[in-house]
Every structure is written in structure tokens, then in C-alpha cells.
Design an enzyme around this catalytic site. Structure first.
Site, PDB file in Angstrom:
ATOM      1  N   ASP A 396      -5.326   1.763 -20.228  1.00  0.00           N
ATOM      2  CA  ASP A 396      -5.195   3.082 -19.060  1.00  0.00           C
ATOM      3  C   ASP A 396      -6.656   3.721 -19.344  1.00  0.00           C
ATOM      4  O   ASP A 396      -7.548   2.913 -19.624  1.00  0.00           O
ATOM      5  CB  ASP A 396      -4.245   4.079 -19.497  1.00  0.00           C
ATOM      6  CG  ASP A 396      -3.623   5.019 -18.572  1.00  0.00           C
ATOM      7  OD1 ASP A 396      -4.477   5.346 -17.824  1.00  0.00           O
ATOM      8  OD2 ASP A 396      -2.503   5.107 -18.326  1.00  0.00           O
ATOM      9  N   ASP A 510      -4.683   4.189  -9.415  1.00  0.00           N
ATOM     10  CA  ASP A 510      -3.857   5.676  -9.439  1.00  0.00           C
ATOM     11  C   ASP A 510      -4.388   6.878  -9.142  1.00  0.00           C
ATOM     12  O   ASP A 510      -5.452   6.681  -8.812  1.00  0.00           O
ATOM     13  CB  ASP A 510      -3.508   5.563 -11.281  1.00  0.00           C
ATOM     14  CG  ASP A 510      -2.575   6.473 -11.706  1.00  0.00           C
ATOM     15  OD1 ASP A 510      -1.696   6.860 -10.933  1.00  0.00           O
ATOM     16  OD2 ASP A 510      -2.494   7.132 -12.816  1.00  0.00           O
ATOM     17  N   GLU A 513      -3.199   9.947  -4.477  1.00  0.00           N
ATOM     18  CA  GLU A 513      -2.435  10.481  -3.339  1.00  0.00           C
ATOM     19  C   GLU A 513      -3.665  11.189  -2.234  1.00  0.00           C
ATOM     20  O   GLU A 513      -2.936  11.197  -1.061  1.00  0.00           O
ATOM     21  CB  GLU A 513      -1.510  11.519  -4.008  1.00  0.00           C
ATOM     22  CG  GLU A 513      -0.156  10.935  -4.511  1.00  0.00           C
ATOM     23  CD  GLU A 513      -0.884  10.177  -5.808  1.00  0.00           C
ATOM     24  OE1 GLU A 513      -0.179   9.465  -6.283  1.00  0.00           O
ATOM     25  OE2 GLU A 513      -1.527  10.647  -6.555  1.00  0.00           O
ATOM     26  N   ARG A 592       0.054   3.684  -6.778  1.00  0.00           N
ATOM     27  CA  ARG A 592       0.976   4.745  -7.008  1.00  0.00           C
ATOM     28  C   ARG A 592       1.306   5.487  -5.607  1.00  0.00           C
ATOM     29  O   ARG A 592       2.294   5.466  -5.190  1.00  0.00           O
ATOM     30  CB  ARG A 592       0.761   5.737  -8.034  1.00  0.00           C
ATOM     31  CG  ARG A 592       1.618   6.649  -8.334  1.00  0.00           C
ATOM     32  CD  ARG A 592       1.373   7.708  -9.383  1.00  0.00           C
ATOM     33  NE  ARG A 592       0.170   8.583  -9.020  1.00  0.00           N
ATOM     34  CZ  ARG A 592      -0.252   9.516  -9.850  1.00  0.00           C
ATOM     35  NH1 ARG A 592       0.130   9.648 -11.173  1.00  0.00           N
ATOM     36  NH2 ARG A 592      -1.223  10.536  -9.448  1.00  0.00           N
ATOM     37  N   HIS A 666       5.078   0.925 -19.927  1.00  0.00           N
ATOM     38  CA  HIS A 666       4.068   1.761 -19.815  1.00  0.00           C
ATOM     39  C   HIS A 666       4.664   3.173 -20.440  1.00  0.00           C
ATOM     40  O   HIS A 666       5.618   3.676 -20.169  1.00  0.00           O
ATOM     41  CB  HIS A 666       3.769   1.913 -18.532  1.00  0.00           C
ATOM     42  CG  HIS A 666       2.628   2.943 -18.187  1.00  0.00           C
ATOM     43  ND1 HIS A 666       2.246   3.554 -17.128  1.00  0.00           N
ATOM     44  CD2 HIS A 666       1.222   3.094 -19.133  1.00  0.00           C
ATOM     45  CE1 HIS A 666       1.178   4.464 -17.190  1.00  0.00           C
ATOM     46  NE2 HIS A 666       0.816   4.072 -18.378  1.00  0.00           N
TER      47      HIS A 666
END
Length: 929
Positions: A396, A510, A513, A592, A666
Site C-alpha cells: 500500500d 485507488d 473516484e 476502485r 487486504h
């Protein structure tokens, strides 16, 4: 004076007339224009089902409207409560305000459910002119004589009817006088044409007020009927309603829901948002597509190609209302006629999914909290020391220097390049996270991605033309505009430069959006119609710019108001293209945020799920929904991301996760460790069994992905896709299938040691021991101890498997074996797609092998359909045959006797071992009874 019998007769007559009226019995003035014809027709088809009757109760187009249409008590306002269509969606109205709109006002008890202010039967709307032929289909002009109650109402529309294929009808409604934003998917949409005589549908167009009806030709069933409520079309508000053929509706993601949507006045908002899965919230993706199960196994689907904020209201009529804040109405109707055909027709429009690299189907391990390279190395080593398969180690954001992407921390991850080389030498892969936010606060000249991005003008701008600055993990950040070709080139250059130092095998995109920790920007957003539209759907935070960028932000193609839901898709497209050009191998991207067609470029995971039993259970419909959306490479974070897991929960999640198409464990920073090796020995054994079972099935799973890539089949599929005529399968989402033949029935409740599993009609064999179950289509109570997951193989099928290993690099060299599930007649069939697992376009360039296996008459034969890949050295090491009626006297392999075989009389399973039959040559295995 009337007698009692006369009164009764009159009451009956009045009741009959009311029934006929409320059920839209054909009336004068209904005037429909049938597709491709100019003459006016009345609707005279009889009612065909209870659902259709209910769907037509609020049909517009009745006789001349009363002058006082909005006054309560008028016959125009007699719609049943469940058939009311909301006339006050934008705000709460008083009785006077409602009737001023020309709508009906009818208070009801309770605060939720049917609207109080609703459209009358005949509400003034657009009038349709004659249909005229075009090179693509037909077109007509719609005009509105009187403006609606919406601001910036558009008075003239253009209807275009495009007959795409025999099973697909395409209609668009757009402004006739000015250009509005239209979605253009990456790679475009294929064009095709249909023979009007062979289409599955008949379309009818009502001229005044405008609406259309789509019927299934084979049985006359109404698929869509938009005459039930008025069409509204304003600059920032588009509304279209339709009846539904049944209440069995799936899709309209991404939401935390069962496989069937709740039609009891449910509102669903499609607006991509950084939001952990929970009920009544708009989540990471927007998929304006739904599929309806009809009667008798039929199904249809509808896709609204629109990227603006969308709200969908579902009501029990059954009916549905689309509301969009912009763009155009670009509508596709897919006629199937069965569910799997609907998905194929949908994927024909948005694009077939990519073929993933073989290694990506192995087990992945990640945690936000592997804070050093030493920790990362130790975790991977501990997995293999404990004999757990692990293909891909992840990091990450811990790896990044000051959380800035395209960097790695020189102190904590200084030897990251060496670690990646070590992983590669061990047959493993490495992936790290890549957020879109580019740090904007570094000193000039110290962070090349931002400095170079400024020079090349790749970032999204605010309304004044300056770079918009939001805030994400590294602090103040700029956001790349992936609709700009120069941005995609810059993005590839950044990835190429980083890859030259750290040769990653894939990228995890990630926060796309895109997410921001401030509303709009660090400077706020201007007060404008884009930031404050006349209507805002029910989004988390109450505003469209909540948790993301200003709606007035400018991108190459349009404003962020129009492009927000496309951001993750455009980043996935750019990342996929960059990896393809840099590595010259099959790209792996995990995203995502999502939008239709993202399956062509990326896999998806279901976000920040909690470590609890409810989220374990709802992960199944989440995965199945993405399969319907054309994203087969999908999974949830195994054992959960948020909160501490328990040993039992993690065992059950590993067992279920072994059958997610994409499997990754995860974990979040503050939580207890949940790597498989941290648990007790019994728990480890159960998890190891689940992982080894998955690895043994990877040849079968890979073959399923081949079929979804080339033929738009589904990988993980709901039972109703495979058994559309079985009413018991319509709502099942606690079980699912891999392909058409492997039934997965996981434990989803704490403490359970048995479960009720539905087995569709036929014979199903336990994959564990070959025990047959003869089902008439019924639930069976099955034992489910903590170390077992119930998997059943459908009769008549053959599954190719391979001996598992700790990586797919090793397992791909191991012997194959076949699991053969004979039908009652002694037949079975299976196939295997095989290539090198990572080269580009192997199917398209014919660089692959394809084998068919056929069982019948007490033998199994292979057929080499295509042999243009590397099967050299790979052998069939054994097989197990379920359903052999009696003990064989002997077994022959390519005509020679085999000494190593066993037969169990209790389960009727024949097992043959120690074979060494070349997979690159035709082979035959026979047994003599």
C-alpha cells in the site's frame, strides 16, 4: 325507485368500468405510431399478465384532459398509490404548489412510500412529429408547446431510433438545437445493423404526449412503457419513467444490496464516491444498466449511456424512473431472450473483458501497514515457509516517500528494487498502489511528476483556468485529466521512469473516484449552476462536490460535472495502455472506481469492506453484480479490510475468497494481523486446503476467462443466469456458480456447521469426494465443518485441473488431472484454453492451444482443436470419474493397461493415477465394466 338487484347491477357496472379504466383498457385517442410506419394505431392488445396490467395503470394518452386536471378528486388523479409517479422529486411541495404544476395532490398516511404529489394520467408533454428514415434508422422531432416547471426547459428534442441488432434497440433523445455532452467510451461502440424482419422486438411511439412502448415479439410482453409518466428534458434535469415487466430486477450498481433490488420505493444514486460499503449510499462505481427476469426464463436489459449524476427510483408497480442531471438520454434495450444473451448483448456495446495474466488468478497479499521493505520480504517468506501459495505481494502507500506516488522511501524501502528482483526469481509478482493525486506542495525541481505535469498542462483546472488543488494523502494535490491525450502520454512517461527503477508487474489505482479530503478544492468552489444544480440526487454528503472535485472544474472534454463518473475509467484506460507499452506483456490493473467498459482494461475490488459476517455475506452479490456489468476479474478483500477479523470469520472468508475470480487478502493499518500463517494450526490447515483447491482449479478458471474474453460468458455467475426457468434460482445470492458447472455453497453465518444449499434439477457431485446428489430442484441440508467448503460439479461436465504449487509459475509445470462428472447417460464434456499466460493477444494472434475432452461409452478422449502454443512437457497425470456405475475390470490408457486405479463402491468414483499422457497429443483412457 331502484330495486336491490338493479342497484347491485349498477354497482357492478360502475365497478367494471372503473376496473377497465384503471387498467388502461383501449380508449379513443391513444394514437400510437408503430416503428417504421406512418399510420396511427390504437393499442388493442389484450392484457397479457398481472405485471403488465399493473404497469399500464398510469399510462398517459387518455381522452381530452379536464381543465382542472390538477385538482384532487379528478378522475385523472385516480392512480393506485403504488402506480403514482412523483411530481415533486426536486423538492417538497404544498398542495397549491403541486396543483400549480398541473399535478395531483393526494396525502397518504406515513412519511415514506408513494408520493403525495403525482402526475395525472394525461400530463402535457412533448408532441412527436412523423418518423423519417435515416442511414442509421429513423428520426423524429419532439416539440413542447408549453414549458415544464423545470428551469431551462428544452422545448425541442430530436429522437433517433437506431436498430442495432436483432436483440438490441438503441434510442437517443437529445437537444435538437444545441450540442450537449455525450459519453464516448474508450475504443468506441461497434456499429451493426439488423434485419427488421428478424428483430426480437416491436417498438410503438405515442405521439401526444410522447412516449414509447417496446414489446417482445414472441409473446407480446411489454418490456418498456414510457407513456406511464411524462418525459422531462431540461438543461440539468432529464427524467424518463417506464413500467417493468416484473419485479425481478438486478443491476444499477454500485450499491450494497442483494442480487435482486428492492422495488419498495427505493432510491439508488449512481455517483462515484469514496465510501465504504454500507446500505443506502452511493459507492465507488456507476453502472446504469439493469437486467429484468421475466416469466418462462426470458430476460431483458436496459442501459442508459449517461455519465452525469443519476438517481433511479424503483416502485412496486413495478416501475422505474431515471433522473439525470445532464447529458442526453442514450438508451439501449437488450431483448436477450435469456439472461446470458442479455449480458452478451450488453458487452457487445461496452466491450468484452480483457484476458488477465494467468498469475493474477493466484493468491494476492496486501496490507496498509507493511511499513518497511524488510517487513514486506518477511511476510512473503512466512507465507511460503508455512506452505501457503502466494503469487503476488503488494504494498500500500507505505512504500512512497512522503506518500508521493512515483517515489519510494529511501530509508524504509531503499532496497525495493532488489526485493522485486528477488520476488521475480522466486516466480512471484509485485504490485503497488498508485493514486491519481499528484503532490503539489514539493519545492520546485524536487518532484518531477508535478513539475513536468505543469509544463505539459496535464492537470484539471478550476473555473478560473488555474490548476485545481485538492487534498489527498500527500497533502495538497493536483489531479491529472486523463481525457487529455497529452496527460496519457505524461502518465506513461511517469510509469516508465518508475518502472525502470522498480519493475512492478501491475498497478493498483485507488482513490480514483476521484477522492479528495476537502470539498471541491482547497479554495472552495464558485457559486454556479454546476455546483448547485436545480436538483441534486441523494448523494452522500448532500452535494455533488462532497469528497471530490468542484463540478465546475475543467477537463479537456468537458466540465467535471459531466465527466466525474468517468474518471476511474479514463485512468484505467491510461494505466492499461502504459503498462502494455512498457512491459510488452498482458497488463494487470486493479481499480476502485468504475464505469461501463472498465472490464476491458482493469479488474475491480469492492472497496473497504468491514471484517464482519454481514459483509462476508454481501460480498457475493457484489461480485456477481460486477459479472453482470462486464467486470469478471473482481473480488472483495478476504477477511475484511476494516476492523479485526476472527479466526472463524477468516477461515470462512478464505474458503469463499478462494472462489472470487480475483483473490486478495487486504488489511488496514490498526487491525490485528490476518495473514494465514498467524492463526492456529487447524485454521491454517483449513485455509491451506482452500488455497490449494483454488490453485488446482486455475486451468478451469483461466478457461472461463478465455470464454468471457472471446464470447462474453460470465465467470462467477448467479444461478438465474444458468437456470432461468427455475423460479427457485431467481433470488439466490448466497450461492453462485463458476461457469455453468461448479456450484459454490459457502458458510456465511458464525458458528454454522451445516447449511441449506439449493441444488437445481439434475445430478450434482461433491467435488470433495464424488458423492452424488440427485436433486429434483430442492434445498438439501449439507454438513459444513470448519475445514470444508461445499463445492458441487454438475453432471455432464469435465473440469481440467493441475497439481497445486506455491506459485502459478511452479503449478503451470505440474501434471494435469481431469475431474469427470458423468451424466445419467454416461456422457461429459469439458475444455481447456492454454497459452503462455502473459503474452499479448494470444487468442487474436492464434498463439494458443485449445483442447476438448469428451467422455462417453466408458472412455475419455481428448481432441486438439488448436495446438499453437507450448504444451510440450505437460502431461495428464490422472483423472477421477464420478458416476461410474460398477467396478471396472481394467483401465486402458492409449490402449495399454493401467495398474494404478481404484474404485469406491459407496460413491461410484473411479480414480486413475500415475498416468503420463502427453497433453500435446490425442489421448484415450478407457475402462471396461
Amino acid at each position: 325507485m331502484f330495486t336491490g338487484s338493479t342497484v347491485a347491477a349498477l354497482l357492478f357496472a360502475f365497478s367494471l368500468l372503473a376496473f377497465l379504466y384503471n387498467n388502461n383498457w383501449p380508449r379513443l385517442g391513444s394514437g400510437l405510431v408503430r416503428s417504421g410506419r406512418d399510420e396511427q394505431r390504437e393499442i388493442k392488445a389484450p392484457e397479457r399478465s398481472v405485471n403488465e396490467a399493473a404497469a399500464r395503470r398510469n399510462t398517459a394518452g387518455s381522452a381530452v384532459r379536464s381543465e382542472k386536471v390538477g385538482i384532487s378528486g379528478d378522475r385523472e388523479c385516480t392512480a393506485a398509490p403504488e402506480a403514482r409517479f412523483d411530481c415533486a422529486r426536486d423538492r417538497t411541495l404544498t398542495r397549491g404548489e403541486c396543483e400549480e404544476r398541473g399535478c395531483c395532490y393526494g396525502p397518504l398516511s406515513g412519511s415514506a412510500g408513494p408520493p403525495w404529489c403525482f402526475y395525472p394520467r394525461s400530463y402535457p408533454g412533448y408532441t412527436m412529429g412523423p418518423l423519417s428514415p435515416t442511414t442509421r434508422g429513423q428520426t423524429a422531432t419532439l416539440t413542447r408547446k408549453k414549458p415544464s416547471y423545470l428551469p431551462k426547459d428544452i422545448s425541442s428534442l430530436r429522437l433517433e431510433v437506431i436498430e442495432e441488432t436483432t436483440g438490441c434497440l438503441h434510442l437517443t433523445l437529445k437537444d435538437a438545437s444545441s450540442q450537449r455532452y455525450e459519453v464516448h467510451l474508450p475504443g468506441g461502440i461497434p456499429e451493426s445493423s439488423a434485419d427488421n424482419q428478424s428483430v426480437f422486438y416491436a417498438a410503438e411511439y405515442q405521439s401526444d404526449p410522447f412516449g414509447f412502448i417496446v414489446r417482445r415479439r414472441s409473446n407480446g410482453r411489454v418490456i418498456m412503457n414510457t407513456t406511464v409518466a411524462p418525459l422531462l428534458f431540461a438543461d440539468q434535469y432529464l427524467q424518463m419513467s417506464t413500467s417493468l415487466a416484473s419485479s425481478l430486477v438486478s443491476g444499477l450498481g454500485e450499491h450494497y444490496t442483494s442480487i435482486l433490488l428492492d422495488l419498495n420505493w427505493t432510491s439508488l444514486t449512481l455517483w462515484n464516491r469514496d465510501m465504504a460499503p454500507h446500505a443506502d449510499a452511493n459507492l465507488y462505481g456507476a453502472h446504469p444498466f439493469y437486467i429484468v427476469q421475466e416469466e418462462d426464463g426470458f430476460a431483458h436489459g436496459v442501459f442508459l449511456l449517461n455519465s452525469n449524476a443519476i438517481e433511479v427510483m424503483l416502485q412496486p408497480t413495478p416501475a422505474l424512473t431515471w433522473v439525470s442531471t445532464g447529458g442526453i438520454l442514450d438508451l439501449y434495450v437488450f431483448l436477450g431472450p435469456d439472461p446470458q444473451s442479455v449480458i452478451r448483448q450488453y458487452l457487445h456495446i461496452i466491450g468484452y473483458p480483457m484476458m488477465p495474466p494467468y498469475w493474477s488468478l493466484g493468491f494476492h497479499l496486501c496490507r496498509w501497514g507493511y511499513t518497511t521493505s524488510k517487513t514486506t520480504r518477511r511476510v512473503a517468506q512466512s507465507m511460503h515457509d508455512a506452505n501457503f501459495p502466494l503469487d503476488v505481494q503488494w504494498n500500500d502507500l507505505d512504500y512512497a516517500n512522503k506518500r508521493r506516488v512515483f517515489t519510494f522511501d529511501p530509508w524504509r524501502f531503499g532496497d525495493l528494487p532488489e526485493i522485486v528482483d528477488e520476488f521475480h526469481q522466486r516466480g512471484m509478482k509485485y504490485i503497488l498502489i498508485l493514486d491519481p493525486g499528484i503532490s503539489s506542495s514539493s519545492l520546485p525541481g524536487t518532484y518531477p511528476p508535478f513539475d513536468d505535469g505543469l509544463k505539459r498542462d496535464v492537470f484539471i483546472k478550476n473555473a478560473t483556468g488555474h490548476v485545481l488543488i485538492g487534498k489527498v494523502w500527500p497533502g495538497p494535490t493536483a489531479f491529472p485529466d486523463f481525457t487529455n491525450p497529452e496527460t496519457r502520454t505524461w502518465w506513461e512517461d511517469c510509469i516508465r521512469d518508475f518502472h525502470s527503477k522498480v519493475p512492478v508487474d501491475g498497478l493498483w489505482i485507488d482513490m480514483n473516484e476521484p477522492a479528495s479530503f476537502v470539498q471541491g478544492s482547497v479554495e472552495g468552489c464558485p457559486d454556479s449552476d454546476l455546483e448547485n444544480p436545480p436538483y441534486t440526487p441523494r448523494v452522500v454528503g448532500g452535494r455533488l462536490n462532497s469528497g471530490t472535485l468542484c463540478m465546475s472544474a475543467q477537463q479537456k472534454l468537458s466540465s467535471h460535472y459531466n465527466l466525474h463518473n468517468l474518471y476511474g475509467l479514463t485512468e484505467a484506460y491510461a494505466t492499461h495502455s502504459a503498462l502494455k507499452n512498457i512491459r510488452r506483456k498482458r497488463p494487470f490493473v486493479l481499480s476502485r472506481s468504475s464505469y461501463p467498459s472498465i472490464g476491458r482494461f482493469s479488474g475491480v475490488w469492492t472497496g473497504d469492506v468491514r471484517s464482519d459476517w454481514e459483509q462476508l455475506r454481501f460480498s457475493i452479490p457484489a461480485v456477481l453484480q460486477f459479472g453482470l456489468f462486464g467486470v469478471p476479474l473482481v473480488g472483495a478483500d478476504v477477511c475484511g479490510f476494516g476492523g479485526d477479523t476472527t479466526e472463524e470469520l477468516c477461515i470462512r472468508w478464505m474458503q469463499l475468497g478462494a472462489f472470487y475470480p480475483f483473490m486478495r487478502n487486504h488489511n488496514d493499518k490498526p487491525n490485528a494481523p490476518q495473514e494465514p500463517y498467524v492463526f492456529g494450526q487447524k485454521a491454517q490447515a483449513a485455509m491451506r486446503t482452500a488455497l490449494n483447491l483454488r490453485y488446482s482449479l486455475l486451468p478451469f478458471l483461466y478457461t472461463l476467462f478465455h470464454h468471457t474474453h472471446t464470447s462474453a460468458d460470465t465467470v462467477a455467475r448467479p444461478l438465474f443466469i444458468e437456470f432461468p426457468t427455475d423460479p427457485n434460482c431467481q433470488s439466490i445470492d448466497k450461492q453462485f456458480l463458476w461457469g455453468s458447472l461448479l456450484l459454490i455453497s459457502p458458510v456465511l453465518e458464525e458458528g454454522a456447521v451445516e447449511l441449506a444449499a439449493y441444488l437445481p434439477r439434475g445430478t450434482w457431485y461433491s467435488l470433495h469426494d464424488g458423492q452424488p446428489f440427485y436433486s429434483g430442484g430442492q434445498y438439501l441440508l449439507l454438513p459444513a465443518p470448519l475445514d470444508i467448503i461445499n463445492i458441487h460439479v454438475r453432471e455432464g461436465h469435465i473440469i481440467p485441473q493441475q497439481e497445486p504449487a506455491l506459485t502459478t509459475t511452479a503449478s503451470r509445470r505440474n501434471p494435469f488431472f481431469l475431474t469427470v462428472a458423468l451424466s445419467a447417460g454416461g456422457w461429459a464434456r469439458g475444455d481447456l484454453f492454454w497459452d503462455d499466460g502473459e503474452s499479448l493477444d494470444t487468442f487474436e494472434t492464434q498463439n494458443y492451444c485449445y483442447l476438448i475432452f469428451i467422455a462417453g461409452q466408458s472412455q475419455i478422449v481428448s481432441e486438439l482443436v488448436k495446438l499453437n502454443g507450448d504444451l510440450d512437457g505437460l502431461v495428464l497425470g490422472g483423472l477421477q470419474v464420478f458416476g461410474v456405475p460398477s467396478p471396472p475390470r481394467f483401465v486402458l490408457a492409449n490402449g495399454e493397461k493401467v495398474g494404478d486405479f481404484t474404485y469406491r463402491t459407496d460413491t461410484k468414483v473411479l480414480t486413475v493415477t500415475k498416468l503420463a499422457l502427453s497433453m500435446s497429443e490425442v489421448f484415450t483412457v478407457q475402462w471396461t465394466l
